[in-house]
Motif scaffolding. Structure first.
Motif, mmCIF file in Angstrom:
data_model
loop_
_atom_site.group_PDB
_atom_site.id
_atom_site.type_symbol
_atom_site.label_atom_id
_atom_site.label_comp_id
_atom_site.label_asym_id
_atom_site.label_seq_id
_atom_site.Cartn_x
_atom_site.Cartn_y
_atom_site.Cartn_z
ATOM 1 N N ASP A 161 8.315 -48.574 36.872
ATOM 2 C CA ASP A 161 8.980 -49.439 35.880
ATOM 3 C C ASP A 161 9.950 -48.679 34.987
ATOM 4 N N SER A 162 10.089 -47.380 35.188
ATOM 5 C CA SER A 162 11.009 -46.585 34.355
ATOM 6 C C SER A 162 12.437 -46.756 34.846
ATOM 7 N N THR A 163 13.364 -46.770 33.905
ATOM 8 C CA THR A 163 14.771 -47.030 34.260
ATOM 9 C C THR A 163 15.702 -45.903 33.855
ATOM 10 N N ASP A 164 15.234 -44.858 33.173
ATOM 11 C CA ASP A 164 16.136 -43.789 32.732
ATOM 12 C C ASP A 164 16.520 -42.910 33.911
ATOM 13 N N ASP A 165 17.527 -42.059 33.691
ATOM 14 C CA ASP A 165 18.069 -41.227 34.767
ATOM 15 C C ASP A 165 17.042 -40.222 35.291
ATOM 16 N N ASP A 166 16.243 -39.640 34.379
ATOM 17 C CA ASP A 166 15.245 -38.671 34.825
ATOM 18 C C ASP A 166 14.220 -39.312 35.763
ATOM 19 N N ALA A 167 13.786 -40.532 35.425
ATOM 20 C CA ALA A 167 12.836 -41.244 36.277
ATOM 21 C C ALA A 167 13.454 -41.570 37.631
ATOM 22 N N ARG A 168 14.717 -41.914 37.623
ATOM 23 C CA ARG A 168 15.391 -42.225 38.894
ATOM 24 C C ARG A 168 15.439 -40.992 39.788
ATOM 25 N N LEU A 169 15.750 -39.827 39.199
ATOM 26 C CA LEU A 169 15.792 -38.593 39.985
ATOM 27 C C LEU A 169 14.399 -38.215 40.494
ATOM 28 N N ASP A 170 13.392 -38.397 39.633
ATOM 29 C CA ASP A 170 12.022 -38.090 40.065
ATOM 30 C C ASP A 170 11.576 -39.015 41.184
ATOM 31 N N ARG A 171 11.933 -40.293 41.077
ATOM 32 C CA ARG A 171 11.560 -41.234 42.147
ATOM 33 C C ARG A 171 12.195 -40.830 43.464
ATOM 34 N N SER A 172 13.441 -40.420 43.416
ATOM 35 C CA SER A 172 14.112 -39.997 44.647
ATOM 36 C C SER A 172 13.406 -38.795 45.269
#
Length: 477
Positions: free
Chosen positions: A211-222
């Motif tokens: 449910d996180s939307t910040d850039d760091d969360a996006r990079l971690d998800r990838s």
């Protein structure tokens, strides 16, 4: 309870406990090497962060594995001196090479890898982790060669005057037909554990970040999606390899230890063709089943390679062994061998199924756990996945060692003859309690460290700087 019983319990408990660390170490070091190779070739920061993240988990496990492995060596002199005296000339050779060559490669090049991030050229630093990985595989091979002599003695002569087996052909020990099939089977099992840990940890983080939307969360998800796919594919491919090599191992086992194969199915009478029962209700030893699910001809194929092959039964083999070795009970613990064989297969198959579901959940760039119910199921799978192949490995070794009984060296030395003659119940009980307390503390330390660093998530992309030229060299990975 006699000293022999306590000594067996102690060695079995310490061996199973130590083996919790071994497949994690072997499987994870190769995956860390693959991740660092991907970073070296692509320059993608995801792979660097994953290398450092899972590298730290690997190092924690490696350190605890060394501590628990040392304890095992003490028991050969403490509780099993007669065994050590009987096979020391043979058993010591591969174990000595394991320490001098394989463990040397592991420890030396792993040390260079830990402290060489800012001191070694990238290609040389990458080579260090690969050499350490090869060292773990070599270590496994030499230890399995020693164990395979216990399953199928080769390359020796018996000195009746000294009452011991003496080495005559070291290459025969290293090329024992048992080790040639056991080694790939064990390695695939280790890769399953390593892949399951990577996939399980990655899934947990993906659910945490869904449910996180910040850039760091996006990079971690990838990054964790990449790791999840790598781990899940490793589990499934290694699972297939385990099945193939397990089939090969079953045929060799039937050739050298037919009693073990008969005990795996609780097959009391010689049968052709012989069925295999994945599940049975009845007496624990399978002698009086009330309900069975049977697959016709399957045991014949597993044991002989022919769907109509004859499989010798426990009763006939017992008579044969009494004629060959003298009066005695040569049957292993049937309930243990029967059920650990099935738990091994079931846990491994379940791990492959969970890995497939996790991989399917990331198809077409989807986020796992889009619904609360799906998230709960995947969360449970993330916790269970690393434990399933670990349990399968443990059950497999319990089956292997218990199925050899009552022999410590098959056909040469009964287990009762290998125990130290002067050992008392009180001495073994004292050391057993001491080891249990020590291992309990180590288990708390291991789990605490792993959970702490798993929760911290991915480190920054910059490689760690361990030495600034003025401060003393220290581990700050």
């Amino acid at each position: 309870m006699e000293a022999l019983d306590l000594a067996r319990w102690q060695f079995g408990a310490t061996t199973v406990y130590h083996y919790f660390f071994v497949p994690v170490t072997i499987g994870l070091v190769f995956l860390v090497a693959i991740l660092q190779t991907a970073w070296h070739r692509t320059g993608d920061e995801r792979y660097l962060r994953l290398t450092r993240f899972f590298g730290k988990l690997f190092l924690i496990n490696f350190a605890l594995g060394i501590a628990t492995g040392i304890v095992q060596e003490f028991q050969f002199g403490m509780n099993w001196s007669d065994y050590s005296r009987f096979v020391g000339d043979i058993f010591g050779a591969p174990l000595a090479i394991e320490g001098l060559l394989a463990f040397f490669l592991e420890s030396t090049f792993l040390g260079l890898w830990i402290f060489g991030w800012d001191r070694l050229r990238p290609a040389l630093h990458l080579a260090c982790i690969w050499i350490a990985a090869v060292g773990t595989a070599l270590s496994a091979y030499f230890i399995l060669a020693a164990n395979s002599f216990m399953q199928n003695p080769v390359g020796y002569t018996f000195d009746a005057e000294r009452g011991r087996a003496e080495l005559t052909d070291f290459m025969a020990v290293l090329t024992n037909k048992v080790v040639l099939v056991t080694f790939p089977h064990t390695m695939f099992g280790c890769f399953m554990v390593g892949g399951a840990l990577v996939a399980g940890v990655s899934m947990w983080h993906l659910l945490r970040l869904r449910d996180s939307t910040d850039d760091d969360a996006r990079l971690d998800r990838s990054a964790f999606t990449t790791a999840l796919r790598l781990g899940a594919v490793t589990v499934m491919l290694s699972g297939l390899g385990t099945i193939v090599t397990g089939d090969m191992q079953a045929k060799v086992m039937t050739e050298v230890q037919p009693m073990k194969m008969a005990a795996a199915e609780a097959l009391y009478e010689t049968t052709a063709p012989a069925p295999f029962s994945p599940f049975t209700l009845g007496t624990p030893d399978g002698s009086e089943p009330t309900f069975q699910v049977e697959v016709p001809h399957l045991l014949s194929f597993m044991a002989t390679g022919s769907w109509d092959g004859e499989v010798e039964g426990i009763n006939d083999l017992q008579e044969e062994y009494q004629q060959t070795y003298g009066p005695g009970d040569y049957r292993p613990n049937i309930p243990v061998t029967y059920w650990t064989f099935r738990w091994m297969i079931g846990a491994g198959a379940a791990a492959m199924g969970v890995a497939l579901i996790m991989l399917w959940s990331t198809r077409r760039s989807r986020r796992p756990g889009a619904t609360p119910r799906g998230a709960r199921w995947l969360g449970a799978g993330a916790i269970a996945l690393p434990l399933l192949p670990l349990a399968a490995n443990s059950f497999g070794w319990i089956f292997t060692e218990m199925g050899r009984q009552p022999w410590v060296v098959f056909g040469l030395m009964p287990t009762s003859a290998g125990v130290s003659p002067g050992t008392t119940v009180a001495e073994v009980a004292t050391s057993l309690v001491g080891f249990t307390l020590l291992y309990g503390v180590l288990a708390v330390v291991e789990v605490k460290l792993l959970l702490t660093y798993i929760r911290k998530g991915l480190p920054p992309a910059d490689p760690p700087v361990l030495h600034d030229g003025e401060s003393p060299l220290a581990f700050a990975y």
